[in-house]
Design a protein around this motif. Structure first.
Motif, PDB file in Angstrom:
ATOM      1  N   LEU A   1       0.817  -1.211   0.000  1.00 41.13           N
ATOM      2  CA  LEU A   1       0.000   0.000   0.000  1.00 41.13           C
ATOM      3  C   LEU A   1       0.853   1.265   0.000  1.00 41.13           C
ATOM      4  O   LEU A   1       0.444   2.296  -0.550  1.00 41.13           O
ATOM      5  CB  LEU A   1      -0.933  -0.005   1.211  1.00 41.13           C
ATOM      6  CG  LEU A   1      -2.039  -1.061   1.202  1.00 41.13           C
ATOM      7  CD1 LEU A   1      -2.862  -0.984   2.484  1.00 41.13           C
ATOM      8  CD2 LEU A   1      -2.945  -0.904  -0.013  1.00 41.13           C
ATOM      9  N   SER A   2       2.025   1.201   0.607  1.00 37.94           N
ATOM     10  CA  SER A   2       2.879   2.386   0.658  1.00 37.94           C
ATOM     11  C   SER A   2       3.416   2.757  -0.719  1.00 37.94           C
ATOM     12  O   SER A   2       3.845   3.894  -0.942  1.00 37.94           O
ATOM     13  CB  SER A   2       4.047   2.149   1.620  1.00 37.94           C
ATOM     14  OG  SER A   2       4.893   1.111   1.143  1.00 37.94           O
ATOM     15  N   THR A   3       3.389   1.803  -1.644  1.00 42.24           N
ATOM     16  CA  THR A   3       3.885   2.046  -3.000  1.00 42.24           C
ATOM     17  C   THR A   3       2.800   2.575  -3.924  1.00 42.24           C
ATOM     18  O   THR A   3       3.074   3.366  -4.829  1.00 42.24           O
ATOM     19  CB  THR A   3       4.458   0.739  -3.587  1.00 42.24           C
ATOM     20  OG1 THR A   3       5.499   0.260  -2.729  1.00 42.24           O
ATOM     21  CG2 THR A   3       5.017   0.957  -4.979  1.00 42.24           C
ATOM     22  N   ILE A   4       1.572   2.146  -3.705  1.00 41.43           N
ATOM     23  CA  ILE A   4       0.478   2.445  -4.629  1.00 41.43           C
ATOM     24  C   ILE A   4      -0.027   3.870  -4.420  1.00 41.43           C
ATOM     25  O   ILE A   4      -0.352   4.273  -3.304  1.00 41.43           O
ATOM     26  CB  ILE A   4      -0.671   1.434  -4.439  1.00 41.43           C
ATOM     27  CG1 ILE A   4      -0.161   0.014  -4.693  1.00 41.43           C
ATOM     28  CG2 ILE A   4      -1.832   1.754  -5.372  1.00 41.43           C
ATOM     29  CD1 ILE A   4      -1.183  -1.067  -4.403  1.00 41.43           C
ATOM     30  N   GLU A   5      -0.113   4.607  -5.502  1.00 42.21           N
ATOM     31  CA  GLU A   5      -0.595   5.985  -5.441  1.00 42.21           C
ATOM     32  C   GLU A   5      -2.115   6.006  -5.258  1.00 42.21           C
ATOM     33  O   GLU A   5      -2.791   4.996  -5.478  1.00 42.21           O
ATOM     34  CB  GLU A   5      -0.196   6.733  -6.714  1.00 42.21           C
ATOM     35  CG  GLU A   5       1.311   6.909  -6.866  1.00 42.21           C
ATOM     36  CD  GLU A   5       1.669   7.758  -8.069  1.00 42.21           C
ATOM     37  OE1 GLU A   5       0.784   8.473  -8.583  1.00 42.21           O
ATOM     38  OE2 GLU A   5       2.837   7.715  -8.503  1.00 42.21           O
ATOM     39  N   PRO A   6      -2.672   7.142  -4.849  1.00 45.64           N
ATOM     40  CA  PRO A   6      -4.121   7.235  -4.621  1.00 45.64           C
ATOM     41  C   PRO A   6      -4.932   6.762  -5.821  1.00 45.64           C
ATOM     42  O   PRO A   6      -4.625   7.093  -6.966  1.00 45.64           O
ATOM     43  CB  PRO A   6      -4.340   8.727  -4.350  1.00 45.64           C
ATOM     44  CG  PRO A   6      -3.039   9.181  -3.768  1.00 45.64           C
ATOM     45  CD  PRO A   6      -1.984   8.394  -4.486  1.00 45.64           C
TER      46      PRO A   6
ATOM     47  N   PRO B   1      -8.946   2.451   1.357  1.00 47.99           N
ATOM     48  CA  PRO B   1     -10.074   1.974   0.544  1.00 47.99           C
ATOM     49  C   PRO B   1     -10.048   2.516  -0.880  1.00 47.99           C
ATOM     50  O   PRO B   1     -10.788   2.034  -1.740  1.00 47.99           O
ATOM     51  CB  PRO B   1     -11.302   2.489   1.308  1.00 47.99           C
ATOM     52  CG  PRO B   1     -10.799   3.664   2.084  1.00 47.99           C
ATOM     53  CD  PRO B   1      -9.383   3.328   2.458  1.00 47.99           C
ATOM     54  N   ASP B   2      -9.194   3.514  -1.134  1.00 41.37           N
ATOM     55  CA  ASP B   2      -9.100   4.073  -2.483  1.00 41.37           C
ATOM     56  C   ASP B   2      -8.395   3.127  -3.447  1.00 41.37           C
ATOM     57  O   ASP B   2      -8.587   3.215  -4.668  1.00 41.37           O
ATOM     58  CB  ASP B   2      -8.341   5.399  -2.448  1.00 41.37           C
ATOM     59  CG  ASP B   2      -6.910   5.227  -1.951  1.00 41.37           C
ATOM     60  OD1 ASP B   2      -6.746   4.891  -0.758  1.00 41.37           O
ATOM     61  OD2 ASP B   2      -5.964   5.414  -2.745  1.00 41.37           O
ATOM     62  N   VAL B   3      -7.585   2.220  -2.922  1.00 38.80           N
ATOM     63  CA  VAL B   3      -6.830   1.295  -3.773  1.00 38.80           C
ATOM     64  C   VAL B   3      -7.747   0.172  -4.249  1.00 38.80           C
ATOM     65  O   VAL B   3      -8.444  -0.462  -3.457  1.00 38.80           O
ATOM     66  CB  VAL B   3      -5.629   0.708  -3.007  1.00 38.80           C
ATOM     67  CG1 VAL B   3      -4.935  -0.369  -3.843  1.00 38.80           C
ATOM     68  CG2 VAL B   3      -4.649   1.810  -2.639  1.00 38.80           C
ATOM     69  N   LYS B   4      -7.728  -0.065  -5.544  1.00 39.86           N
ATOM     70  CA  LYS B   4      -8.547  -1.129  -6.138  1.00 39.86           C
ATOM     71  C   LYS B   4      -7.676  -2.373  -6.320  1.00 39.86           C
ATOM     72  O   LYS B   4      -6.689  -2.328  -7.051  1.00 39.86           O
ATOM     73  CB  LYS B   4      -9.127  -0.667  -7.477  1.00 39.86           C
ATOM     74  CG  LYS B   4     -10.014   0.568  -7.368  1.00 39.86           C
ATOM     75  CD  LYS B   4     -10.568   0.996  -8.704  1.00 39.86           C
ATOM     76  CE  LYS B   4      -9.526   1.679  -9.571  1.00 39.86           C
ATOM     77  NZ  LYS B   4      -9.166   3.021  -9.045  1.00 39.86           N
ATOM     78  N   VAL B   5      -8.049  -3.448  -5.654  1.00 38.15           N
ATOM     79  CA  VAL B   5      -7.309  -4.710  -5.738  1.00 38.15           C
ATOM     80  C   VAL B   5      -8.183  -5.729  -6.458  1.00 38.15           C
ATOM     81  O   VAL B   5      -9.286  -6.043  -5.998  1.00 38.15           O
ATOM     82  CB  VAL B   5      -6.926  -5.239  -4.342  1.00 38.15           C
ATOM     83  CG1 VAL B   5      -6.138  -6.540  -4.467  1.00 38.15           C
ATOM     84  CG2 VAL B   5      -6.125  -4.192  -3.576  1.00 38.15           C
ATOM     85  N   VAL B   6      -7.704  -6.240  -7.572  1.00 40.49           N
ATOM     86  CA  VAL B   6      -8.475  -7.189  -8.376  1.00 40.49           C
ATOM     87  C   VAL B   6      -7.690  -8.486  -8.510  1.00 40.49           C
ATOM     88  O   VAL B   6      -6.540  -8.487  -8.966  1.00 40.49           O
ATOM     89  CB  VAL B   6      -8.791  -6.621  -9.772  1.00 40.49           C
ATOM     90  CG1 VAL B   6      -9.492  -7.672 -10.635  1.00 40.49           C
ATOM     91  CG2 VAL B   6      -9.661  -5.374  -9.650  1.00 40.49           C
ATOM     92  N   ASP B   7      -8.318  -9.575  -8.095  1.00 38.56           N
ATOM     93  CA  ASP B   7      -7.717 -10.903  -8.198  1.00 38.56           C
ATOM     94  C   ASP B   7      -8.075 -11.500  -9.560  1.00 38.56           C
ATOM     95  O   ASP B   7      -9.251 -11.756  -9.846  1.00 38.56           O
ATOM     96  CB  ASP B   7      -8.243 -11.792  -7.066  1.00 38.56           C
ATOM     97  CG  ASP B   7      -7.558 -13.150  -7.022  1.00 38.56           C
ATOM     98  OD1 ASP B   7      -7.096 -13.624  -8.072  1.00 38.56           O
ATOM     99  OD2 ASP B   7      -7.497 -13.745  -5.933  1.00 38.56           O
ATOM    100  N   ILE B   8      -7.077 -11.732 -10.383  1.00 36.24           N
ATOM    101  CA  ILE B   8      -7.309 -12.263 -11.725  1.00 36.24           C
ATOM    102  C   ILE B   8      -7.983 -13.631 -11.666  1.00 36.24           C
ATOM    103  O   ILE B   8      -8.869 -13.945 -12.476  1.00 36.24           O
ATOM    104  CB  ILE B   8      -5.980 -12.359 -12.500  1.00 36.24           C
ATOM    105  CG1 ILE B   8      -5.383 -10.964 -12.714  1.00 36.24           C
ATOM    106  CG2 ILE B   8      -6.186 -13.054 -13.848  1.00 36.24           C
ATOM    107  CD1 ILE B   8      -6.216 -10.068 -13.589  1.00 36.24           C
ATOM    108  N   ASN B   9      -7.582 -14.454 -10.712  1.00 38.83           N
ATOM    109  CA  ASN B   9      -8.180 -15.787 -10.605  1.00 38.83           C
ATOM    110  C   ASN B   9      -9.659 -15.717 -10.250  1.00 38.83           C
ATOM    111  O   ASN B   9     -10.474 -16.480 -10.778  1.00 38.83           O
ATOM    112  CB  ASN B   9      -7.433 -16.617  -9.559  1.00 38.83           C
ATOM    113  CG  ASN B   9      -6.091 -17.100 -10.065  1.00 38.83           C
ATOM    114  OD1 ASN B   9      -5.907 -17.312 -11.263  1.00 38.83           O
ATOM    115  ND2 ASN B   9      -5.141 -17.275  -9.159  1.00 38.83           N
ATOM    116  N   LEU B  10     -10.027 -14.813  -9.350  1.00 36.50           N
ATOM    117  CA  LEU B  10     -11.426 -14.709  -8.942  1.00 36.50           C
ATOM    118  C   LEU B  10     -12.306 -14.125 -10.038  1.00 36.50           C
ATOM    119  O   LEU B  10     -13.537 -14.237  -9.969  1.00 36.50           O
ATOM    120  CB  LEU B  10     -11.543 -13.867  -7.668  1.00 36.50           C
ATOM    121  CG  LEU B  10     -10.981 -14.502  -6.396  1.00 36.50           C
ATOM    122  CD1 LEU B  10     -11.204 -13.596  -5.194  1.00 36.50           C
ATOM    123  CD2 LEU B  10     -11.603 -15.870  -6.140  1.00 36.50           C
TER     124      LEU B  10
END
Length: 315
Positions: free
Chosen positions: A76-81, A107-116
Motif C-alpha cells: 500500500l505504501s507504494t500504490i498511489e491514490p 479503501p481508495d486502492v482497487k485490488v483485483v484478483d485475476i483468478n477470482l
C-alpha cells in the motif's frame, strides 16, 4: 490453510491418545496402588503434552509474526491514490481483504484478483467495492459475464467444445485489457510479479502486458508505464520483521519461504536490474545488497551486484 486439512487427523490422534492413556492407567492399576497409578499416568500425560508443546512452539509462536501486516503495508505504501493492483497471488489478496474491509486501510486502492475473475459472484463484490471500475469497462465485462455464467451452468459443454473455450478465453482477455487501458487513464496500474509467469490460463496477459507497457519495479510490485523512458521512484523502505531476521521460524514448505520471501528478493533484484539498465549502478548495487540481506545465496543478486560493481567508474 493446510492446517485445516490436518484437523481430522489431529482429532483421530487425540482420540487414539485418549484410549491409549486409559489403557496405560488400567495396566498401572493392576501393578501398583490406585493413587500411585493415577499419579504416574498424570505425569506421563503431562510429559507427552509438554514434549509436543516444546517441539511445536517455535513454529507456532506468533508473538513476532508481522509478515502479513508488513506485506500489506509495503504494498500500500507504494500504490498511489486510486491506483489499481492486479494480482493472482492469494498471499496478497487475502490480507488485503482484511486490511481494506475490516481495518478500512486505503479503501481508495482497487485490488483485483485475476483468478477470482473466473467466478461470477466476484463481480457482485467488485460492483459494490469499485463501481467506477465496473462502469468504465461495462461492455467487455457484461460480454464476458454472459459466457462465464454459461460455463458455470454447464462446464462440460465448454470442455467438449473448442470454439466455446476459445470464445470465453477471448472475452476474458478483452475484459482484462479493457480494465487496464481504462483505469490507467485515471490512475496508475500495478501488477504483482507472478502475473508475468507463463501459464496456460494467463498466457495472453504474460505476453500483452510487457509488450504494451514498461514494467517499472516499485517496491514489491510493477508500475505499468505507458512510455519507455526512465521512471524514478523513492527507495523503498520495506518492513521485513520476522521475514529473515530469525525472530520467527518457518518450515521449509511454509508459504513464507515458498512465496513471500521470493517476492521480496525477486522484486529487489528487478529493481537493481532496472537501475542497471539505465546506468544507475550505485542505486542498483543498493538494491542487490538488500536482496542478499534477505537471501545471501541468491545467485541473481550476486551476479547483478558483480556486474554493477564492475561498471562503476574507477576512483
Amino acid at each position: 490453510d493446510k492446517y485445516a486439512y490436518y484437523l481430522p487427523v489431529f482429532i483421530s490422534i487425540a482420540i487414539g491418545a485418549g484410549f491409549g492413556t486409559r489403557w496405560l492407567i488400567q495396566i498401572a492399576v493392576k501393578s501398583m496402588s490406585f493413587g500411585t497409578s493415577y499419579c504416574v499416568a498424570a505425569i506421563a500425560v503431562l510429559l507427552t503434552s509438554a514434549t509436543a508443546f516444546a517441539g511445536n512452539w517455535p513454529f507456532n509462536n506468533r508473538r513476532h509474526y508481522f509478515i502479513a501486516n508488513d506485506y500489506v503495508e509495503n504494498l500500500l505504501s507504494t500504490i498511489e491514490p486510486n491506483g489499481l493492483l492486479l494480482t493472482q497471488d492469494w498471499q496478497v489478496v487475502s490480507p488485503m481483504f482484511y486490511a481494506q474491509e475490516v481495518e478500512r486501510r486505503r479503501p481508495d486502492v482497487k485490488v483485483v484478483d485475476i483468478n477470482l475473475l473466473r467466478r461470477s459472484w466476484y463481480f457482485d463484490y467488485l460492483r459494490h467495492a469499485y463501481p467506477s471500475l465496473i462502469e468504465r469497462s461495462r461492455e467487455k465485462i457484461d460480454t464476458y459475464l454472459e459466457d462465464l455464467k454459461e460455463w458455470e451452468h454447464d462446464p462440460g459443454a465448454f470442455a467438449r467444445s473448442q470454439p466455446l473455450t476459445q470464445k470465453i478465453s477471448v472475452a476474458f482477455s478483452e475484459m482484462v485489457r479493457s480494465i487496464v487501458t481504462n483505469e490507467i487513464r485515471f490512475a496508475p496500474v500495478y501488477i504483482t510479479n507472478e502475473l508475468l509467469a507463463a501459464n496456460q490460463t494467463n498466457s495472453y496477459l504474460t505476453q500483452w502486458i510487457p509488450q504494451t507497457y514498461q514494467l517499472v519495479p516499485q517496491g514489491l510490485i510493477f508500475n505499468l508505464a505507458t512510455d519507455q523512458s526512465f521512471h524514478d521512484s523513492p527507495d523503498p523502505h520495506l518492513q521485513t520483521r520476522g521475514l529473515a531476521d530469525g525472530t520467527a521460524r518457518f518450515e521449509k514448505d511454509d508459504v513464507v519461504n515458498l512465496k513471500v520471501l521470493p517476492t521480496y528478493t525477486s522484486m529487489l533484484v528487478n529493481r537493481g536490474r532496472y537501475f542497471a539498465l539505465f546506468n544507475q549502478h550505485e542505486r542498483a548495487i543498493i538494491a542487490f545488497k538488500e536482496a542478499l540481506t534477505l537471501d545471501p545465496n541468491l545467485v541473481a543478486a550476486r551476479e547483478g551486484l558483480a556486474q554493477s560493481t564492475a561498471k562503476l567508474p574507477s576512483p
